[in-house]
Enzyme design. Sequence first.
Site, PDB file in Angstrom:
ATOM      1  N   ASP A  21     -74.670 -42.274 -16.988  1.00  0.00           N
ATOM      2  CA  ASP A  21     -75.772 -42.184 -16.028  1.00  0.00           C
ATOM      3  C   ASP A  21     -76.803 -41.198 -16.575  1.00  0.00           C
ATOM      4  O   ASP A  21     -76.519 -40.002 -16.697  1.00  0.00           O
ATOM      5  CB  ASP A  21     -75.196 -41.700 -14.691  1.00  0.00           C
ATOM      6  CG  ASP A  21     -76.249 -41.515 -13.622  1.00  0.00           C
ATOM      7  OD1 ASP A  21     -77.459 -41.687 -13.903  1.00  0.00           O
ATOM      8  OD2 ASP A  21     -75.851 -41.170 -12.485  1.00  0.00           O
ATOM      9  N   ASN A  35     -92.078 -48.525 -12.408  1.00  0.00           N
ATOM     10  CA  ASN A  35     -93.004 -49.644 -12.266  1.00  0.00           C
ATOM     11  C   ASN A  35     -94.390 -49.061 -12.072  1.00  0.00           C
ATOM     12  O   ASN A  35     -94.538 -47.856 -11.867  1.00  0.00           O
ATOM     13  CB  ASN A  35     -92.587 -50.604 -11.141  1.00  0.00           C
ATOM     14  CG  ASN A  35     -92.523 -49.910  -9.811  1.00  0.00           C
ATOM     15  OD1 ASN A  35     -93.507 -49.332  -9.363  1.00  0.00           O
ATOM     16  ND2 ASN A  35     -91.364 -49.946  -9.180  1.00  0.00           N
ATOM     17  N   GLY A  43     -82.809 -49.921  -9.790  1.00  0.00           N
ATOM     18  CA  GLY A  43     -82.277 -49.609 -11.114  1.00  0.00           C
ATOM     19  C   GLY A  43     -82.337 -48.137 -11.445  1.00  0.00           C
ATOM     20  O   GLY A  43     -82.096 -47.270 -10.601  1.00  0.00           O
ATOM     21  N   ASP A  45     -84.856 -46.267 -12.076  1.00  0.00           N
ATOM     22  CA  ASP A  45     -85.942 -45.623 -11.325  1.00  0.00           C
ATOM     23  C   ASP A  45     -85.399 -45.065 -10.001  1.00  0.00           C
ATOM     24  O   ASP A  45     -85.598 -43.881  -9.670  1.00  0.00           O
ATOM     25  CB  ASP A  45     -87.015 -46.691 -11.062  1.00  0.00           C
ATOM     26  CG  ASP A  45     -88.354 -46.128 -10.633  1.00  0.00           C
ATOM     27  OD1 ASP A  45     -88.490 -44.905 -10.577  1.00  0.00           O
ATOM     28  OD2 ASP A  45     -89.267 -46.946 -10.355  1.00  0.00           O
ATOM     29  N   SER A 134     -86.876 -51.942 -19.683  1.00  0.00           N
ATOM     30  CA  SER A 134     -87.192 -53.376 -19.464  1.00  0.00           C
ATOM     31  C   SER A 134     -85.994 -54.326 -19.475  1.00  0.00           C
ATOM     32  O   SER A 134     -86.165 -55.511 -19.204  1.00  0.00           O
ATOM     33  CB  SER A 134     -88.230 -53.907 -20.479  1.00  0.00           C
ATOM     34  OG  SER A 134     -89.520 -53.466 -20.143  1.00  0.00           O
ATOM     35  N   GLY A 136     -83.390 -54.429 -17.522  1.00  0.00           N
ATOM     36  CA  GLY A 136     -82.770 -54.699 -16.228  1.00  0.00           C
ATOM     37  C   GLY A 136     -83.593 -55.729 -15.474  1.00  0.00           C
ATOM     38  O   GLY A 136     -83.699 -56.887 -15.873  1.00  0.00           O
TER      39      GLY A 136
HETATM   40  P1  ADP Z   1     -86.581 -52.386 -15.882  1.00  0.00           P
HETATM   41  O1  ADP Z   1     -87.361 -52.753 -14.656  1.00  0.00           O
HETATM   42  O2  ADP Z   1     -87.421 -51.634 -16.904  1.00  0.00           O
HETATM   43  O3  ADP Z   1     -85.847 -53.549 -16.467  1.00  0.00           O
HETATM   44  P2  ADP Z   1     -84.112 -51.317 -14.712  1.00  0.00           P
HETATM   45  O4  ADP Z   1     -83.909 -50.007 -14.058  1.00  0.00           O
HETATM   46  O5  ADP Z   1     -83.918 -52.540 -13.886  1.00  0.00           O
HETATM   47  O6  ADP Z   1     -85.560 -51.260 -15.386  1.00  0.00           O
HETATM   48  O7  ADP Z   1     -83.134 -51.433 -15.958  1.00  0.00           O
HETATM   49  C1  ADP Z   1     -83.314 -50.736 -17.170  1.00  0.00           C
HETATM   50  C2  ADP Z   1     -81.958 -50.397 -17.750  1.00  0.00           C
HETATM   51  O8  ADP Z   1     -81.436 -49.233 -17.111  1.00  0.00           O
HETATM   52  C3  ADP Z   1     -80.896 -51.474 -17.562  1.00  0.00           C
HETATM   53  O9  ADP Z   1     -80.303 -51.707 -18.830  1.00  0.00           O
HETATM   54  C4  ADP Z   1     -79.900 -50.851 -16.591  1.00  0.00           C
HETATM   55  O10 ADP Z   1     -78.567 -51.250 -16.886  1.00  0.00           O
HETATM   56  C5  ADP Z   1     -80.061 -49.390 -16.880  1.00  0.00           C
HETATM   57  N1  ADP Z   1     -79.683 -48.419 -15.830  1.00  0.00           N
HETATM   58  C6  ADP Z   1     -79.693 -48.566 -14.479  1.00  0.00           C
HETATM   59  N2  ADP Z   1     -79.324 -47.408 -13.881  1.00  0.00           N
HETATM   60  C7  ADP Z   1     -79.090 -46.503 -14.877  1.00  0.00           C
HETATM   61  C8  ADP Z   1     -78.680 -45.133 -14.927  1.00  0.00           C
HETATM   62  N3  ADP Z   1     -78.429 -44.434 -13.802  1.00  0.00           N
HETATM   63  N4  ADP Z   1     -78.531 -44.538 -16.144  1.00  0.00           N
HETATM   64  C9  ADP Z   1     -78.792 -45.219 -17.285  1.00  0.00           C
HETATM   65  N5  ADP Z   1     -79.195 -46.493 -17.316  1.00  0.00           N
HETATM   66  C10 ADP Z   1     -79.335 -47.144 -16.128  1.00  0.00           C
END
Ligand code: ADP
Length: 186
Positions: A21, A35, A43, A45, A134, A136
Amino acid sequence: MDRLHTLRELIDGRLIIAVGDITKFEGDAIVNAANSTLYGGGGVDGAIHRAGGPAILNECAKIRRKQWRDGLPTGKAVVTSGGRLPARYVIHTVGPMWAGGNHNEAEALISCYRESLEEARKLQAAQIAFPSISTGAFGYPREKAAVVAYQAVSGFLSQNTVPERVWLVFFTPEDANVFLKAIPVN
Ligand code: ADP
């Protein structure tokens, strides 16, 4: 506290591939895959705003008022404090939404890494952690994003001494392994 798990060190120890994390990162700065509204989302964010508390959102709102009234464009990066996070700063960047690959997605993703690293350099941040921007909700294929991220980061490190170390933090070991298989060196 669950710490990040290091899987691999590349580029003379300056590039670290880790799993966990990203909000737990204890270096100077973490990057947020934001965003363009800068008002939070799902996600990584959402995780960053939950862990960092309201100070981050307040600073994002100020950036919207003063600098980016129509939102932060894709490929750009801005800095806030880390609020209650262990990291001192959050660098917010907006990744491209995957639209098949012929819409300058790679250029935009390279720009996210470069602009974020440039902000880290200006902050004199020794250690910075990136999520997999990007890949996720924005749907960028992981193998393709891996090649772009590796190129952008290794290129920047070869030309700059700060940041000293860059962490690429993957949420799952599977995601980290996809990255390691896709890049040209391992
Ligand atoms: P985007 O809209 O840029 O795709 P996301 O947050 O949906 O952003 O996903 C980006 C990446 O972050 C994904 O590979 C997801 O698995 C990862 N992710 C989500 N939560 C965490 C976290 N707490 N720590 C690290 N990576 C994360």
